[in-house]
Structure formats: structure tokens, C-alpha cells
Write a protein that holds these residues in place. Structure first.
Motif, mmCIF file in Angstrom:
data_model
loop_
_atom_site.group_PDB
_atom_site.id
_atom_site.type_symbol
_atom_site.label_atom_id
_atom_site.label_comp_id
_atom_site.label_asym_id
_atom_site.label_seq_id
_atom_site.Cartn_x
_atom_site.Cartn_y
_atom_site.Cartn_z
ATOM 1 N N VAL A 98 -5.605 -4.595 8.775
ATOM 2 C CA VAL A 98 -4.553 -3.708 9.277
ATOM 3 C C VAL A 98 -4.367 -3.921 10.778
ATOM 4 O O VAL A 98 -3.237 -3.935 11.286
ATOM 5 N N VAL A 109 1.700 -2.884 5.521
ATOM 6 C CA VAL A 109 0.847 -3.898 4.912
ATOM 7 C C VAL A 109 0.908 -3.744 3.401
ATOM 8 O O VAL A 109 1.291 -2.686 2.885
ATOM 9 N N ILE A 130 -8.732 -0.408 2.911
ATOM 10 C CA ILE A 130 -7.441 -0.630 3.562
ATOM 11 C C ILE A 130 -6.671 0.675 3.696
ATOM 12 O O ILE A 130 -6.030 0.940 4.723
ATOM 13 N N ASP A 133 -7.989 2.487 6.679
ATOM 14 C CA ASP A 133 -7.521 1.887 7.924
ATOM 15 C C ASP A 133 -6.047 2.202 8.178
ATOM 16 O O ASP A 133 -5.642 2.433 9.327
ATOM 17 N N CYS A 134 -5.250 2.204 7.108
ATOM 18 C CA CYS A 134 -3.830 2.521 7.257
ATOM 19 C C CYS A 134 -3.636 3.960 7.728
ATOM 20 O O CYS A 134 -2.765 4.246 8.556
ATOM 21 N N VAL A 139 -0.176 3.215 9.486
ATOM 22 C CA VAL A 139 0.552 2.082 8.919
ATOM 23 C C VAL A 139 0.792 2.320 7.422
ATOM 24 O O VAL A 139 -0.158 2.607 6.683
ATOM 25 N N LEU A 141 1.204 1.686 3.481
ATOM 26 C CA LEU A 141 0.518 0.780 2.561
ATOM 27 C C LEU A 141 1.321 0.629 1.274
ATOM 28 O O LEU A 141 1.565 1.606 0.563
#
Length: 264
Positions: A98, A109, A130, A133-134, A139, A141
Motif C-alpha cells: 500500500v 489498490v 492489506i 494497511d488501507c 486507501v 481496496l
């Protein structure tokens, strides 16, 4: 939803329709330089001008998608990979992070998860990581959730419903999956998933009419758009094909109007 994630989602989903036309162009890792993605810059230009909301690429190809002119297009960085030469093509490994996506200017992502595969457990662990992290970085996903494995029907309603629900449960913001063959069955898939669902194009179809009818049925069932690669970038005219898909996804005008546009 966090403000950063909301801002980025607006770059890949239309503010007007609330839907999205995503064109995955990550096939070079799994299949090599196949028709339609040999000259990625040309293909990205065509689908962007045709109205695609976003493209999906791997980290080494990001520069090919940068456009300092014309119609903008969202960037989704794909984090998963496997090749057609692998002993187990259903096994997906992480090849980017990420943090790399943020540094490269990505708007979102994506990860590919095969539910029912021999490596399902490892893939779910990666999805959870992930997703965390997003959330940390704001961010969006996109989870490409497929039921795949020995004896699994990847178009079966129950298995597709399970796959998309797993993606939503583990924190994906948008879920890509297979169409189940009918409006009624896919509506139940969508209703059982708290996250927006977009429909995959799958293998190259026999006719343009076939793919446009499938998209129309998926949208009638409640899908929020498409994530279609080969049936766009291997079309006779990718720009016109993207325009035709956008007529269905964003304008709700149906597959017949989309066919007329292609023939016009």
C-alpha cells in the motif's frame, strides 16, 4: 468512511451515477504481452478517452498510465501476482505494498483472492493485512474475490456469495466477482454483500452482444459497475467498447442502446 478514502473513491467511482467502469490491464504478469496490452500507453489512452473511471496496472507500468492531457483516469495498483507457468496459478503472492501505491500516486489498490484454492488460508491472511494497511493510510481496496479450486463451480450462486461476503467481511471497499448467470441469482449475491459489487468480464467472450447483455443483467441485479479487461482491451475498438459499457453502467440505457452506439 475516512475522508482520505472517500476522496480517493470519488476518483474511481462516478459522482453522478455512483457506479464505475474499471479496465484491468494487469494481465502481462500472468499471460505476457498478449494482444491489446503490447502497447499499454495506447490502450490506456483509448479506454480513458472512452470514459473508463480507472485502470488496474502493476507497479512497473504506472508511468504508461500517466496522462498529462485529455480525460483523466483513476489508477488502481494491483498488489497480487502469479503466472500461467506456475504449478498452481490459483496461488497469489503479494508483489507490492500500500505504501508503494501511495508513493506512485495510486487512487486505490487491488488484490486477487481465490476462495477454495489450496492456498486460501495464506491469501486470506494477506487480504487482512492489506485491508489493515488501507485503513491506516486511507486507501480504497478493490478485492477480486473468486471461488476457485478443485471441484468448485466459480459461477455458482452460493460459492460466489461466499466469496464476495468474505471480501466485505475482511474490509474491502469494492468487490469484483463473477456473474452468476441470471439477474435473480446475482441480485441475491449483491444483497448479501455490504460492499459495492462490480462484475468481472472473465475470458474473452464470443460476441460483443454477449458481454453487453451480461453487463446489463448485472446492473439490473444491483451491481455498481464493471471491472472488465480482455473484453475491452481486445475489442476491435477499445475506446468505442468502453463508451458502450459506460452507456449501460452510467446512463442506464441498456444493452440495445450500447449496441447501437457501437454500430453508429
Amino acid at each position: 468512511m475516512e475522508i482520505g478514502k472517500r476522496i480517493r473513491i470519488e476518483r474511481i467511482m462516478s459522482r453522478d451515477s455512483g457506479n464505475t467502469v474499471i479496465v484491468p490491464l494487469d494481465h502481462g504478469v500472468s499471460m505476457g504481452p498478449i494482444e491489446g496490452i503490447v502497447d499499454l500507453r495506447k490502450t490506456i489512452n483509448e479506454v480513458a478517452e472512452g470514459g473508463a473511471n480507472a485502470v488496474v496496472v502493476h507497479k512497473g507500468i504506472v508511468a504508461e498510465g500517466h496522462r498529462g492531457y485529455g480525460k483523466d483516469v483513476g489508477l488502481i495498483l494491483h498488489l497480487s501476482a502469479s503466472t500461467m507457468l506456475s504449478p498452481d496459478p490459483d496461488e497469489k503472492v503479494l508483489v507490492a505494498t500500500v505504501e508503494e501505491a501511495i508513493k506512485l500516486g495510486a487512487d486505490a489498490v487491488s488484490v486477487h483472492i481465490n476462495i477454495g484454492s489450496n492456498t486460501e488460508a495464506e491469501q486470506l491472511m494477506k487480504l487482512g493485512r492489506i485491508s489493515r494497511d488501507c485503513r491506516e493510510w486511507g486507501v480504497p481496496l478493490l478485492a477480486m474475490m473468486y471461488p476457485r479450486g478443485n471441484g468448485i463451480n466459480q459461477f455458482d450462486e452460493k460459492t460466489v456469495s461466499l466469496a464476495v461476503r468474505v471480501g466485505a467481511e475482511l474490509g474491502a471497499d469494492i468487490i469484483k466477482t463473477n456473474f452468476t448467470g441470471s439477474v435473480e441469482s446475482f441480485r441475491r449475491v449483491v444483497e448479501g454483500c455490504p460492499a459495492p459489487v462490480v462484475v468481472a468480464g472473465g475470458p474473452k467472450m464470443n460476441s460483443t452482444e454477449e458481454i453487453l447483455k451480461m453487463i446489463d443483467m448485472a446492473m439490473d441485479a444491483g451491481a455498481r459497475g464493471v471491472a472488465i479487461g480482455r473484453n475491452v482491451f481486445q475489442a476491435e475498438n477499445p475506446r468505442r467498447m468502453t463508451e458502450a459499457i459506460s452507456i449501460i453502467v452510467h446512463e442506464n440505457r441498456g444493452w440495445r442502446e450500447a449496441i447501437k452506439h457501437l454500430q453508429g
